[in-house]
Design an enzyme around this catalytic site. Structure first.
Site, PDB file in Angstrom:
ATOM      1  N   TRP A 152       0.816  -1.220   0.000  1.00 38.68           N
ATOM      2  CA  TRP A 152       0.000   0.000   0.000  1.00 38.68           C
ATOM      3  C   TRP A 152       0.845   1.263   0.000  1.00 38.68           C
ATOM      4  CZ3 TRP A 152       1.463   2.908   4.044  1.00 38.68           C
ATOM      5  CH2 TRP A 152       2.026   2.255   5.126  1.00 38.68           C
ATOM      6  N   LYS A 176      -2.340  -8.147  -8.035  1.00 33.89           N
ATOM      7  CA  LYS A 176      -3.146  -8.174  -6.805  1.00 33.89           C
ATOM      8  C   LYS A 176      -2.616  -7.039  -5.948  1.00 33.89           C
ATOM      9  CE  LYS A 176      -3.394  -9.121  -2.918  1.00 33.89           C
ATOM     10  NZ  LYS A 176      -3.579  -8.065  -1.896  1.00 33.89           N
ATOM     11  N   GLU A 179      -4.966  -4.504  -0.387  1.00 36.25           N
ATOM     12  CA  GLU A 179      -6.354  -4.230   0.010  1.00 36.25           C
ATOM     13  C   GLU A 179      -6.494  -2.837   0.625  1.00 36.25           C
ATOM     14  OE1 GLU A 179      -4.249  -6.471   1.072  1.00 36.25           O
ATOM     15  OE2 GLU A 179      -4.257  -6.730   3.253  1.00 36.25           O
ATOM     16  N   GLY A 230       6.192  -7.062   3.018  1.00 37.67           N
ATOM     17  CA  GLY A 230       7.002  -7.331   4.202  1.00 37.67           C
ATOM     18  C   GLY A 230       7.830  -8.604   4.028  1.00 37.67           C
ATOM     19  N   THR A 233       5.874 -11.844   4.577  1.00 41.07           N
ATOM     20  CA  THR A 233       5.055 -12.170   3.400  1.00 41.07           C
ATOM     21  C   THR A 233       5.950 -12.763   2.313  1.00 41.07           C
ATOM     22  OG1 THR A 233       3.619 -10.313   3.939  1.00 41.07           O
ATOM     23  CG2 THR A 233       3.413 -11.192   1.730  1.00 41.07           C
ATOM     24  N   GLU A 251      10.706  -7.780  -3.354  1.00 41.88           N
ATOM     25  CA  GLU A 251      11.252  -6.541  -2.774  1.00 41.88           C
ATOM     26  C   GLU A 251      10.639  -6.415  -1.395  1.00 41.88           C
ATOM     27  OE1 GLU A 251      13.527  -4.866  -4.321  1.00 41.88           O
ATOM     28  OE2 GLU A 251      13.360  -6.003  -6.177  1.00 41.88           O
ATOM     29  N   CYS A 285      10.144   1.605   2.613  1.00 47.46           N
ATOM     30  CA  CYS A 285      11.085   0.497   2.855  1.00 47.46           C
ATOM     31  C   CYS A 285      12.510   0.999   2.993  1.00 47.46           C
ATOM     32  CB  CYS A 285      10.995  -0.493   1.706  1.00 47.46           C
ATOM     33  SG  CYS A 285      11.108   0.304   0.104  1.00 47.46           S
ATOM     34  N   GLU A 386      11.576  -3.607  11.484  1.00 47.45           N
ATOM     35  CA  GLU A 386      11.148  -2.484  10.662  1.00 47.45           C
ATOM     36  C   GLU A 386       9.993  -1.789  11.383  1.00 47.45           C
ATOM     37  OE1 GLU A 386       9.255  -3.524   6.906  1.00 47.45           O
ATOM     38  OE2 GLU A 386      10.462  -1.992   5.922  1.00 47.45           O
ATOM     39  N   LYS A 456      20.349  -9.553   1.615  1.00 45.94           N
ATOM     40  CA  LYS A 456      19.922 -10.216   2.851  1.00 45.94           C
ATOM     41  C   LYS A 456      18.386 -10.404   2.885  1.00 45.94           C
ATOM     42  CE  LYS A 456      22.768  -7.360   5.449  1.00 45.94           C
ATOM     43  NZ  LYS A 456      23.358  -6.905   6.706  1.00 45.94           N
ATOM     44  N   GLY A 459      15.222  -9.020   0.134  1.00 48.13           N
ATOM     45  CA  GLY A 459      14.601  -9.448  -1.111  1.00 48.13           C
ATOM     46  C   GLY A 459      15.406 -10.386  -1.972  1.00 48.13           C
TER      47      GLY A 459
HETATM   48  P1  NAD Z   1       2.423  -6.811   3.309  1.00 47.24           P
HETATM   49  O1  NAD Z   1       3.509  -7.817   3.262  1.00 47.24           O
HETATM   50  O2  NAD Z   1       1.460  -6.850   4.440  1.00 47.24           O
HETATM   51  O3  NAD Z   1       1.518  -6.930   1.982  1.00 47.24           O
HETATM   52  C1  NAD Z   1       2.066  -6.784   0.702  1.00 47.24           C
HETATM   53  C2  NAD Z   1       1.140  -7.445  -0.294  1.00 47.24           C
HETATM   54  O4  NAD Z   1       1.161  -8.866  -0.092  1.00 47.24           O
HETATM   55  C3  NAD Z   1      -0.325  -7.046  -0.150  1.00 47.24           C
HETATM   56  O5  NAD Z   1      -0.916  -6.972  -1.429  1.00 47.24           O
HETATM   57  C4  NAD Z   1      -0.918  -8.194   0.658  1.00 47.24           C
HETATM   58  O6  NAD Z   1      -2.294  -8.352   0.474  1.00 47.24           O
HETATM   59  C5  NAD Z   1      -0.146  -9.360   0.082  1.00 47.24           C
HETATM   60  N1  NAD Z   1      -0.036 -10.536   0.954  1.00 47.24           N
HETATM   61  C6  NAD Z   1       0.052 -10.581   2.306  1.00 47.24           C
HETATM   62  N2  NAD Z   1       0.183 -11.857   2.721  1.00 47.24           N
HETATM   63  C7  NAD Z   1       0.197 -12.634   1.616  1.00 47.24           C
HETATM   64  C8  NAD Z   1       0.320 -14.041   1.380  1.00 47.24           C
HETATM   65  N3  NAD Z   1       0.456 -14.909   2.390  1.00 47.24           N
HETATM   66  N4  NAD Z   1       0.294 -14.499   0.105  1.00 47.24           N
HETATM   67  C9  NAD Z   1       0.178 -13.633  -0.921  1.00 47.24           C
HETATM   68  N5  NAD Z   1       0.039 -12.291  -0.764  1.00 47.24           N
HETATM   69  C10 NAD Z   1       0.060 -11.801   0.484  1.00 47.24           C
HETATM   70  O7  NAD Z   1       3.119  -5.394   3.189  1.00 47.24           O
HETATM   71  P2  NAD Z   1       2.457  -3.938   3.264  1.00 47.24           P
HETATM   72  O8  NAD Z   1       2.100  -3.622   4.673  1.00 47.24           O
HETATM   73  O9  NAD Z   1       1.409  -3.796   2.208  1.00 47.24           O
HETATM   74  O10 NAD Z   1       3.710  -3.037   2.812  1.00 47.24           O
HETATM   75  C11 NAD Z   1       4.721  -2.672   3.663  1.00 47.24           C
HETATM   76  C12 NAD Z   1       5.925  -3.584   3.501  1.00 47.24           C
HETATM   77  O11 NAD Z   1       6.389  -3.561   2.164  1.00 47.24           O
HETATM   78  C13 NAD Z   1       7.110  -3.118   4.335  1.00 47.24           C
HETATM   79  O12 NAD Z   1       7.747  -4.225   4.927  1.00 47.24           O
HETATM   80  C14 NAD Z   1       8.022  -2.448   3.320  1.00 47.24           C
HETATM   81  O13 NAD Z   1       9.375  -2.414   3.675  1.00 47.24           O
HETATM   82  C15 NAD Z   1       7.792  -3.301   2.136  1.00 47.24           C
HETATM   83  N6  NAD Z   1       8.152  -2.557   0.915  1.00 47.24           N
HETATM   84  C16 NAD Z   1       9.293  -2.912   0.264  1.00 47.24           C
HETATM   85  C17 NAD Z   1       9.680  -2.186  -0.854  1.00 47.24           C
HETATM   86  C18 NAD Z   1      10.947  -2.531  -1.614  1.00 47.24           C
HETATM   87  O14 NAD Z   1      11.148  -2.007  -2.704  1.00 47.24           O
HETATM   88  N7  NAD Z   1      11.791  -3.388  -1.087  1.00 47.24           N
HETATM   89  C19 NAD Z   1       8.909  -1.110  -1.290  1.00 47.24           C
HETATM   90  C20 NAD Z   1       7.747  -0.796  -0.580  1.00 47.24           C
HETATM   91  C21 NAD Z   1       7.375  -1.528   0.515  1.00 47.24           C
END
Ligand code: NAD
Length: 499
Positions: A152, A176, A179, A230, A233, A251, A285, A386, A456, A459
């Site tokens: 998000w 996807k 949400e 995350g 995830t 990522e 992130c 984090e 690490k 990703g």
């Molecule tokens: P999240 O992991 O809760 O969700 C990310 C996506 O994965 C959402 O669409 C969610 O619905 C989906 N998801 C969750 N569980 C799942 C599963 N078991 N199977 C399949 N899909 C699933 O993360 P968030 O709260 O939306 O975003 C914040 C996180 O994203 C932070 O940890 C941040 O560091 C990371 N992030 C990383 C980067 C990068 O470039 N490395 C960029 C932006 C955000």
């Protein structure tokens, strides 16, 4: 005006979820419902994958000349640019980040379509020096159907980082989105369809990770899965995809260190640090959450940092004067405050912030005062996990070696920054940091040409640049027999030529 009620995009059309379910998107600045969005689940993912599969296996997109694909991607980029104000408002309503920042980010996102259109148009296949009377050329062919799962925090930009190279390379996609903020990704689908992309090439199915996300990850008819989210995830998605041998690009989380040497003027260092730490309420992130400051300048730095942090204008993100909005949800707010409390309990000092903002302007949203913490040590939760909020810790270092050791003392390795006026030290220290991106005297900069990936636990693989384009293709090796001498492997006594 973007509609308050949003449907799924499947096979070139807007459709309701098969069971008619919806989900509500909350505006974190007001806690009111900003959008009602069709909620996709397993059967909707199935129909999106079917559409993408048909479009890949039988449709024109993968077979189209790259210039023709490029023309459609560039047209979509122009449509999005013309809508940056309205889509910026959508983003602010969903995530609470100030409107002026979201309009800028939405205006930048179409650059990814332009860049990857150019990469596709200028891509050259290879002829390799195979031995024998053979010509061997290597084509890069699309992988097939790419499943993309996005978070998000930068809803349009992150979706774009996956969709633009995947489409430019001739793949079809099922997205996807989170949400929490699914509307801008739906607007990306609309722009691509309006630009003339064939049916089924882009499909966007908002829904929850536990059903729609899981269904996409476990689907047996996709060819690759891309996730930004995350780290936990990431582990779940990679494990599920591993069972069906689908390649995963992920990522994930970060805990970026910002190394500040004592040759940097305090004002410059503080401006750099607040930019690194507090943009997007720290919900990034690559947020600079660990400020490592040379012990000779740390006292002056901390004094100025606290003064400057307290001047950040937190408020209604729709107002142009707001510099920081709320955090995204009650859940995030509770988690951030719990982590600050744990730091206090473990002996850290909270010099400013560390609490929910009260008073008239903050009555309903999830506003947290930007927070500066000192007296931290490596074992505290706040130093290991984090936070994803406007919270920064400050730690001293004595010399370059200690600065590098502290910087690398994290499970993550996504972004880092080095602030110094010493040119040699800047590069030497940057090279010693285990992180996918290092900024020197800067932070947060990103470009479609610039590789972006985590070391690490941050990703697998990387986005952006020509390498990312190639990752959305498979190499197909074509070997052509150029010999004029007929041969019969089993029928003659000639010396074997192809052993
Ligand atoms: P999240 O992991 O809760 O969700 C990310 C996506 O994965 C959402 O669409 C969610 O619905 C989906 N998801 C969750 N569980 C799942 C599963 N078991 N199977 C399949 N899909 C699933 O993360 P968030 O709260 O939306 O975003 C914040 C996180 O994203 C932070 O940890 C941040 O560091 C990371 N992030 C990383 C980067 C990068 O470039 N490395 C960029 C932006 C955000």
């Amino acid at each position: 005006m973007i509609k308050q009620d949003q449907l799924l995009w499947i096979d070139g059309r807007e459709v309701a979820a098969l069971d008619g379910e919806t989900l509500e998107v909350e505006n974190p600045a007001t806690t009111q419902t900003a959008f009602v969005v069709a909620r996709g689940q397993g059967p909707d993912i199935d129909s999106a994958v079917d559409a993408a599969r048909r479009a890949h296996d039988h449709g024109p997109w993968p077979r189209m000349h790259p210039r023709e694909r490029g023309r459609i991607l560039r047209a979509a980029a122009e449509i999005l640019r013309s809508r940056k104000e309205s889509i910026g408002e959508v983003e602010t309503a969903c995530v609470g980040r100030p409107l002026r920042e979201m309009v800028q980010q939405v205006g930048r996102a179409p650059d990814w379509l332009d860049f990857f259109a150019s990469v596709a148009e200028t891509h050259e296949d290879l002829v390799v020096p195979a031995s024998g009377e053979l010509m061997n050329y290597v084509r890069r062919v699309p992988l097939g159907v790419v499943g993309a799962i996005t978070p998000w925090n930068h809803p349009l930009l992150i979706t774009m980082k996956k969709v633009a190279p995947a489409l430019a390379a001739g793949n079809t996609t099922v997205v996807k989105p989170s949400e929490v903020a699914p509307v801008a990704p739906l607007e990306l689908a609309r722009a691509l369809v309006e630009a003339g992309i064939p049916d089924g090439v882009i499909n966007v199915v908002p829904g929850f990770g536990t059903d729609a996300g899981k269904a996409l990850t476990e689907h047996d008819r996709i060819d690759r899965i891309d996730l930004t989210g995350g780290t936990e995830t990431g582990r779940q998605v990679a494990a599920a995809a591993g069972r069906s041998l689908i390649p995963v690009q992920a990522e994930l989380g970060g805990k970026a260190p910002v190394l500040i040497f004592d040759d940097v003027p305090i004002d410059v260092a503080v401006a750099g640090a607040t930019f690194a730490s507090f943009v997007a309420s720290g919900q990034s992130c690559i947020a600079g959450t660990r400020l490592l400051v040379h012990e000779r300048s740390i006292d002056a730095f901390v004094e100025k940092l606290v003064e400057r942090t307290q001047l950040i204008r937190v408020g209604d993100p729709m107002q142009p004067e707001a510099q920081m909005g709320p955090v995204v949800s009650q859940r995030q707010l509770d988690r951030i405050l719990r982590l600050v409390e744990s730091a206090r309990a473990e002996g850290a000092r909270v010099l400013c912030g560390g609490e929910r903002l009260a008073g008239h302007a903050f009555e309903r949203g999830y506003f947290i005062a930007p927070t500066v913490i000192t007296d931290v040590h490596r074992d505290m939760r706040i130093m290991r996990e984090e936070v994803f909020g406007p919270v920064v810790s400050v730690q001293p270092f004595a010399d370059e070696d200690e600065a590098v050791a502290l910087a690398n003392d994290a499970d993550f390795g996504l972004g880092a920054a080095v602030w110094t006026q010493d040119l040699t030290r800047a590069h030497v220290v940057a090279h010693r940091i285990r992180s996918g991106t290092v900024w020197i005297n800067d932070h947060h900069r990103i470009d479609p040409a610039s590789p972006w990936g985590g070391f690490k636990d941050s990703g697998i693989g990387s986005e952006n640049g020509v390498e990312a384009f190639n990752d959305y293709t498979a190499a197909q090796s074509v070997l052509v027999n150029l010999s004029r001498t007929p041969f019969d492997w089993f029928g003659s006594s000639e010396e074997l030529r192809y052993s």
